[in-house]
Design a protein around this motif. Structure first.
Motif, mmCIF file in Angstrom:
data_model
loop_
_atom_site.group_PDB
_atom_site.id
_atom_site.type_symbol
_atom_site.label_atom_id
_atom_site.label_comp_id
_atom_site.label_asym_id
_atom_site.label_seq_id
_atom_site.Cartn_x
_atom_site.Cartn_y
_atom_site.Cartn_z
ATOM 1 N N THR A 1 29.387 33.937 32.189
ATOM 2 C CA THR A 1 29.378 34.886 31.070
ATOM 3 C C THR A 1 30.544 35.869 31.099
ATOM 4 O OG1 THR A 1 27.921 36.456 32.232
ATOM 5 C CG2 THR A 1 26.870 34.733 30.913
ATOM 6 N N VAL A 2 31.230 35.987 32.223
ATOM 7 C CA VAL A 2 32.425 36.833 32.308
ATOM 8 C C VAL A 2 33.659 36.008 32.668
ATOM 9 C CG1 VAL A 2 33.519 38.814 33.448
ATOM 10 C CG2 VAL A 2 31.061 38.857 32.982
ATOM 11 N N GLY A 3 33.511 35.120 33.648
ATOM 12 C CA GLY A 3 34.653 34.336 34.112
ATOM 13 C C GLY A 3 35.210 33.389 33.063
ATOM 14 N N ARG B 1 42.887 34.175 29.209
ATOM 15 C CA ARG B 1 43.950 34.251 30.212
ATOM 16 C C ARG B 1 44.063 35.646 30.846
ATOM 17 N NH1 ARG B 1 46.898 29.553 29.673
ATOM 18 N NH2 ARG B 1 46.685 28.467 27.669
ATOM 19 N N HIS B 2 42.918 36.274 31.102
ATOM 20 C CA HIS B 2 42.916 37.545 31.811
ATOM 21 C C HIS B 2 42.875 37.274 33.315
ATOM 22 C CE1 HIS B 2 42.640 40.102 28.360
ATOM 23 N NE2 HIS B 2 41.530 39.521 27.925
ATOM 24 N N PRO B 3 43.645 37.971 34.116
ATOM 25 C CA PRO B 3 43.580 37.788 35.568
ATOM 26 C C PRO B 3 42.245 38.277 36.127
ATOM 27 C CG PRO B 3 44.990 39.647 35.015
ATOM 28 C CD PRO B 3 44.652 38.972 33.721
ATOM 29 N N GLY C 1 35.568 44.322 37.793
ATOM 30 C CA GLY C 1 34.480 45.283 37.631
ATOM 31 C C GLY C 1 33.342 44.744 36.798
ATOM 32 N N LEU C 2 33.669 44.073 35.695
ATOM 33 C CA LEU C 2 32.634 43.499 34.841
ATOM 34 C C LEU C 2 31.932 42.337 35.537
ATOM 35 C CD1 LEU C 2 31.329 43.773 32.071
ATOM 36 C CD2 LEU C 2 33.014 42.158 31.173
#
Length: 289
Positions: free
Chosen positions: A165-167, A174-176, A182-183
């Protein structure tokens, strides 16, 4: 005390519909999809691939949980007073068909949006999700599932849920990893706290099977203390991340009430409707605001 199972012919249509939504994991899959949509909306703009990812997560969650519910050995176990297990045993073929349909949808979306390019990152996640319940690993002379490893079950659930759900949204956009750590940690702690609630539900069964879980090892009060500690960590991370205060407060309050009231004698609706429903609170409040 748990609610005894009632013959399907004596149930009202609304009750049958509620049972179908809850016990076929549609409700839980909707929570996973909503959490994914929530993550995506934290990093606008959202494009069509993002909406398809939400559907992919819904279908994949439906696939994994219904495969688990349709496992042959689970249908040889007595349902006892569990209306959920009795419903799943009566509808085993339907659950298998639902899993097959979910596999077609998730497989089509996987190929259409080119998720196969991320196969090296996704294979370990898929393996964890499937090996959680399927006894494919040999340990101490017997084939065992990962959920049977002492105290590992809730960490596996929380890890898979937070990575999905976050990864996956982070991978799509394309966020590192550092930017979403934190999320990821927040989601991990929240899901872990709620996963302990389901171990409380299964306390007698896990104790009889010799499966060490937090309630089996620490007792009911100890398990609830651990769950509340992880919930507190999730709330602290939410404040640090800058998430909406109202959503955090309501989520924390509802989760705390569910943890404190959790008991294996409570009926199936307490766990399936309320405990799983906590995961819907943050995204629903976010989208309503």
């Amino acid at each position: 005390m748990p609610t005894p199972s009632v013959p399907a012919s004596r149930l009202s249509w609304p009750r049958r519909g509620l049972d179908a939504v809850l016990f076929s994991s549609v409700w839980l899959s909707a929570a996973a999809a909503a959490q994914t949509a929530y993550s995506l909306h934290l990093w606008p703009p959202l494009h069509a691939a993002g909406y398809r990812l939400v559907l992919l997560v819904f279908a994949a969650t439906l696939l994994v949980y219904n495969l688990d519910a349709a496992l042959p050995f689970k249908h040889r176990q007595p349902a006892g007073t569990s209306g959920r297990k009795a419903w799943q045993q009566r509808h085993r073929r339907g659950l298998a068909l639902l899993a097959a349909g979910a596999a077609l949808v998730s497989g089509g979306l996987f190929l259409a949006d080119g998720w196969w390019r991320y196969l090296p990152q996704l294979l370990p996640l898929a393996a964890l999700a499937l090996l959680y319940s399927w006894p494919l690993l040999r340990w101490r002379g017997q084939r065992r599932a990962l959920r049977e490893v002492p105290l590992l079950k809730v960490f596996l659930i929380a890890g898979v849920w937070s990575l999905v759900t976050v990864g996956l949204p982070a991978l799509l956009l394309r966020h590192p990893v550092a930017a979403v750590a934190g999320l990821l940690a927040l989601r991990f702690c929240l899901v872990l706290a709620l996963a302990i609630v389901f171990d409380i539900r299964d306390l007698s069964r896990d104790r009889a099977a010799g499966t060490p879980t937090f309630p089996v090892v620490l007792g009911l009060r100890g398990a609830k203390a651990v769950a509340l500690a992880f919930l507190g960590a999730a709330m602290g991370l939410g404040v640090a991340w800058g998430l909406p205060t109202l959503g955090l407060l309501l989520t924390g309050l509802l989760a705390a009430v569910v943890i404190v009231l959790a008991d294996e004698r409570r009926d199936d609706y307490f766990f399936a409707l309320l405990a799983d429903g906590v995961l819907l609170v943050p995204p629903v409040l976010y989208f309503l605001s």
